[in-house]
Motif scaffolding. Structure first.
Motif, mmCIF file in Angstrom:
data_model
loop_
_atom_site.group_PDB
_atom_site.id
_atom_site.type_symbol
_atom_site.label_atom_id
_atom_site.label_comp_id
_atom_site.label_asym_id
_atom_site.label_seq_id
_atom_site.Cartn_x
_atom_site.Cartn_y
_atom_site.Cartn_z
ATOM 1 N N ARG A 114 41.685 43.896 43.836
ATOM 2 C CA ARG A 114 40.364 44.470 43.587
ATOM 3 C C ARG A 114 39.546 44.341 44.859
ATOM 4 N NH1 ARG A 114 37.643 46.462 41.871
ATOM 5 N NH2 ARG A 114 36.103 45.563 40.524
ATOM 6 N N THR B 44 39.238 42.395 34.541
ATOM 7 C CA THR B 44 37.882 42.226 34.011
ATOM 8 C C THR B 44 36.870 41.918 35.114
ATOM 9 O OG1 THR B 44 38.064 39.829 33.670
ATOM 10 C CG2 THR B 44 38.807 41.242 31.868
ATOM 11 N N GLU C 74 34.264 42.331 37.780
ATOM 12 C CA GLU C 74 33.315 43.391 38.131
ATOM 13 C C GLU C 74 33.064 43.359 39.642
ATOM 14 O OE1 GLU C 74 31.283 45.134 35.767
ATOM 15 O OE2 GLU C 74 31.683 44.025 33.911
ATOM 16 N N ASP C 75 32.739 44.521 40.191
ATOM 17 C CA ASP C 75 32.436 44.606 41.626
ATOM 18 C C ASP C 75 31.408 43.544 42.040
ATOM 19 O OD1 ASP C 75 34.139 46.691 41.772
ATOM 20 O OD2 ASP C 75 32.697 48.126 42.608
ATOM 21 N N GLU D 133 30.741 40.706 40.895
ATOM 22 C CA GLU D 133 31.249 39.334 40.947
ATOM 23 C C GLU D 133 31.957 39.048 42.273
ATOM 24 O OE1 GLU D 133 32.554 37.788 36.727
ATOM 25 O OE2 GLU D 133 33.478 39.739 37.085
#
Ligand SMILES: [Zn+2]
Length: 337
Positions: A177, A246, A248-249, A251
């Protein structure tokens, strides 16, 4: 490969995080390993200096995170270079990581096509890159073989390309990610923009290779009637993959959420161990110096040097850091004598 030193056997996750760091971690009960990359001043320095259009800067920022993530994992002395070459508005991205933690980056793009893509609202990574390939090169110096891994880019993101690479070339179940954003802060007399970036890599590395099998990617152009390859993936990997999806960007880039808290939030149930990380800094290579540029100019013919003279001087600008080296026409040859 040596095992990284364990930080502290057991403790609460640290509340604060250091920017410009890479933190390796391990979820032993699920055979998962990974690393969290957190970039503040490094990515801001690189992107602010270039002042590329916003979507180009964001895309290059993602490439910087991916390069730091992969380059810092290699236990080598040398360079790890990630380069794209595609037919989209952004025809080239180059990120150059020199062990143990130096990174530099630049992009090559068509101004008009990028402006048109932005105007049309089609400036996501896939649209900007288009079709072509992504190359990852390990360069350990002139006496060593260069290793190059290639993966096709077909309208997808850099995350997609990384997944494809680890699936096809390394055959390691992997999830990546990447996130990049501009942080706006109120300052005296207006707002200040600062780039931040982050990412997480998760890999499934069981002792028995049987367990690492994953279903083939969609065969795409396989003839009709071909049996699609289905395979029961290992439960540990299914769980790890689901947890990392799960994230998120925000985070990944939030300065208030430490890297340790992020992995603890994800993996507190199976249990997670973190290792001493490494630091990253934005720095150009040793070939970016007046002496190196002068040596390069000396290697050219007098005729070539004459053609480089503009407004009575030879000016060479580094694509990576924009450093400008100016020489008087006579300066280089006089010393070459
Ligand atoms: Zn430079």
């Amino acid at each position: 490969m040596s095992n990284p030193e364990i930080a502290i056997p057991s403790r609460a996750p640290a509340a604060t995080t250091a920017d410009d760091t890479v933190m390796p971690f391990e979820v032993a009960s699920l055979d998962l390993r990974g690393r969290v990359v957190r970039l503040g001043p490094v990515v801001d320095q690189i992107l602010a200096r270039h002042a590329y259009p916003q979507p180009v800067a964001k895309l290059l920022g993602e490439a910087v995170v991916l390069t730091v993530m992969l380059g810092s994992a290699l236990k080598i002395d040398g360079r790890f270079i990630l380069q794209t070459k595609t037919d989209g508005p952004v025809r080239m991205l180059v990120v150059d990581f020199t062990a143990p933690g130096k990174v530099r980056a630049c992009a090559g793009f068509d101004k008009d096509r990028v402006a048109a893509a932005i105007a049309a609202g089609k400036a996501d990574a896939g649209a900007l890159l288009g079709h072509g390939h992504l190359a990852m090169t390990i360069d350990q110096g002139p006496d060593m073989n260069r290793y190059q891994g290639l993966v096709a880019l077909a309208g997808g993101s850099l995350e997609d390309a990384a997944h494809e690479y680890f699936h096809r070339s390394e055959q390691i179940p992997t999830r990546v990610r990447l996130a990049v954003a501009e942080e706006l802060r109120a300052v005296q007399g207006g707002a200040s923009h600062r780039w931040r970036a982050g990412g997480i890599l998760l890999q499934f590395l069981p002792k028995s290779p049987e367990r690492a099998r994953v279903a083939d990617l969609d065969p795409g152009d396989a003839p009709e009637g071909t049996q699609v390859h289905t395979l029961q993936e290992d439960e540990a990997w299914v769980e790890g993959r689901a947890l990392v999806s799960t994230v998120e960007d925000v985070e990944l880039i939030d300065p208030a959420l430490s890297s340790e808290r992020l992995v603890y939030r994800l993996f507190h149930e199976p249990g997670v161990r973190v290792f001493h990380g490494s630091e990253v800094r934005a720095e150009c290579s040793c070939s970016c110096s007046r002496a190196s540029v002068e040596a390069m100019l000396k290697s050219f013919s007098q005729n070539d040097r004459d053609h480089m003279v503009e407004d009575g001087k030879i000016s060479v600008t580094c694509e990576f850091c924009s450093a400008n080296y100016v020489f008087a026409p006579g300066e280089v040859e006089a010393k070459a004598g």
